[in-house]
Enzyme design. Structure first.
Site, PDB file in Angstrom:
ATOM      1  NE  ARG A 211       1.491   1.757  -1.185  1.00  0.00           N
ATOM      2  CZ  ARG A 211       1.394   3.091  -1.307  1.00  0.00           C
ATOM      3  NH1 ARG A 211       0.483   3.598  -2.075  1.00  0.00           N
ATOM      4  NH2 ARG A 211       2.235   3.895  -0.681  1.00  0.00           N
ATOM      5  CB  THR A 212       2.511  -2.745   4.033  1.00  0.00           C
ATOM      6  OG1 THR A 212       3.179  -2.522   2.786  1.00  0.00           O
ATOM      7  CG2 THR A 212       2.847  -4.118   4.554  1.00  0.00           C
TER       8      THR A 212
ATOM      9  CE  LYS B 207       6.923   8.631  26.792  1.00  0.00           C
ATOM     10  NZ  LYS B 207       5.823   7.986  27.532  1.00  0.00           N
TER      11      LYS B 207
ATOM     12  NE  ARG C 161       6.874  -1.379   5.823  1.00  0.00           N
ATOM     13  CZ  ARG C 161       6.359  -0.898   4.692  1.00  0.00           C
ATOM     14  NH1 ARG C 161       6.254   0.392   4.501  1.00  0.00           N
ATOM     15  NH2 ARG C 161       5.951  -1.717   3.734  1.00  0.00           N
TER      16      ARG C 161
ATOM     17  CG  HIS D 169       7.688  -5.427   1.365  1.00  0.00           C
ATOM     18  ND1 HIS D 169       6.657  -6.018   2.058  1.00  0.00           N
ATOM     19  CD2 HIS D 169       7.264  -4.171   1.045  1.00  0.00           C
ATOM     20  CE1 HIS D 169       5.645  -5.155   2.150  1.00  0.00           C
ATOM     21  NE2 HIS D 169       6.000  -4.033   1.551  1.00  0.00           N
TER      22      HIS D 169
HETATM   23  N1   CP Z   1       4.287  -1.141  -1.141  1.00  0.00           N
HETATM   24  C1   CP Z   1       4.443  -0.690   0.129  1.00  0.00           C
HETATM   25  O1   CP Z   1       5.124  -1.330   0.949  1.00  0.00           O
HETATM   26  O2   CP Z   1       3.793   0.476   0.394  1.00  0.00           O
HETATM   27  P1   CP Z   1       3.728   1.170   1.826  1.00  0.00           P
HETATM   28  O3   CP Z   1       5.132   1.627   2.156  1.00  0.00           O
HETATM   29  O4   CP Z   1       2.753   2.294   1.699  1.00  0.00           O
HETATM   30  O5   CP Z   1       3.288   0.125   2.819  1.00  0.00           O
END
Ligand code: CP
Length: 314
Positions: free
Chosen positions: A62-63, A90, A112, A140
């Site tokens: 999603r993100t 590496k 991320r 998040h």
């Molecule tokens: N909600 C969320 O962060 O989903 P993903 O890990 O798929 O990005």
């Protein structure tokens, strides 16, 4: 853009750093973008000439897709980096990786990373704007923004609403960012889960703790149900997933036994049959796909506001 409509921050590292006014500015900007992305022509030229790198050291559906779509809707140039198929394997360091990406003239980095604090570390070492797309068990922020935006959309406002966050609070960046966001906006917040998955300090953040799921659901207007993060658990925190589902799984039976109808949210990915049953995930209690839709508009708002600040400063 007037200072009144600018964010107080140059990076989005966490909700902890945002003021209530920042959050409301993001929501008002997201309102505009939500109407734009529902038009036949969904694209605006706002970030033409801005280059954004989406740098993912952890899995995401999603993100990552939501940021990429938000960037493309704003006409930014986009590059995507996934650690699993990169020279990180590496032995290249985080800073070397990012500096190589920045040498390609990148203006903003969406990252991320599995380590808490990774986004802040990056923001201290590079000129580009950094947006935290999840740093380990820490924050998040865009998930919390889209969650609160979805509650505001459903109820008109967040203030005064009772929200319970159910599940693995201990390992959840979504829980911490939601707690900061919802309390800043004046919601009442509770957490609910097995005692082993509730951090001891949590009440100092202004939230209640509930160990009984039925009582927590009876109390709330909104239940935000979280996944058990087995990948972050180094020891066993409860006897089995089956037992977890019996005591803390949200199913239609428990929702139908409540005196009022509540809404159910989930950030995804769902483990159906564990924290949430399919008959709830696919019911009209759930606003899970509204959350996903709102993710694009809220991320467009964050990217736009940070970029405007940068353009304004030059
Ligand atoms: N909600 C969320 O962060 O989903 P993903 O890990 O798929 O990005």
């Amino acid at each position: 853009m007037s200072k009144k409509h600018q964010l107080s921050v140059n990076h989005l590292l966490g909700i902890k750093d945002l003021s209530r006014s920042d959050i409301n500015t993001i929501f008002k900007t997201a309102d505009n973008f939500k109407s734009i992305i529902n038009r036949p022509i969904k694209k605006v030229p706002s970030l033409r000439d801005i280059t954004i790198a989406n740098v993912f050291f952890e899995n995401s559906t999603r993100t990552r897709l939501s940021f990429e779509l938000a960037e493309k809707r704003l006409s930014a140039d986009v590059i995507n980096f996934s650690a699993s198929s990169s020279s990180v394997n590496k032995g290249e360091s985080l800073l070397d990786t990012i500096n190589n990406i920045l040498a390609m003239k990148v203006d903003m980095v969406v990252m991320r990373h599995p380590n808490p604090g990774a986004a802040m570390f990056l923001s201290n070492h590079i000129e580009a704007n950094v947006i935290n797309a999840g740093d380990g068990t820490h924050e998040h922020p865009t998930q919390a923004l889209l969650d609160a935006y979805s509650i505001r959309e459903k109820y008109g406002e967040v203030k005064g609403k009772k929200v319970v966050i159910v599940g693995d609070i201990l390992h959840s960046r979504v829980a911490l960012s939601n707690i900061f966001c919802l309390t800043k906006l004046g919601a009442e917040v509770a957490v609910c889960g097995p005692p082993t998955l509730i951090p001891k300090y949590i009440e100092s953040l202004g939230v209640k703790v509930q160990y009984n799921l039925k009582e927590a659901l009876e109390w709330c207007d909104v239940a935000n149900v979280l996944r058990i993060q087995l990948e972050r658990q180094d020891i066993q925190y409860f006897p089995s997933l089956r037992e977890y589902a019996m005591f803390y799984g949200v199913n239609l039976g428990i929702l139908n036994s409540l005196k009022k109808k509540i809404i159910v949210m989930h950030p995804g990915p769902i483990n159906r049959g564990v924290e949430l049953s399919s008959d709830v995930a696919d019911s009209d209690h759930a606003i899970i796909l509204d959350q996903v839709e709102n993710g694009v508009a809220t991320r467009m708002a964050v990217l736009y506001l940070l970029a405007q600040k940068k353009i304004g400063a030059n």
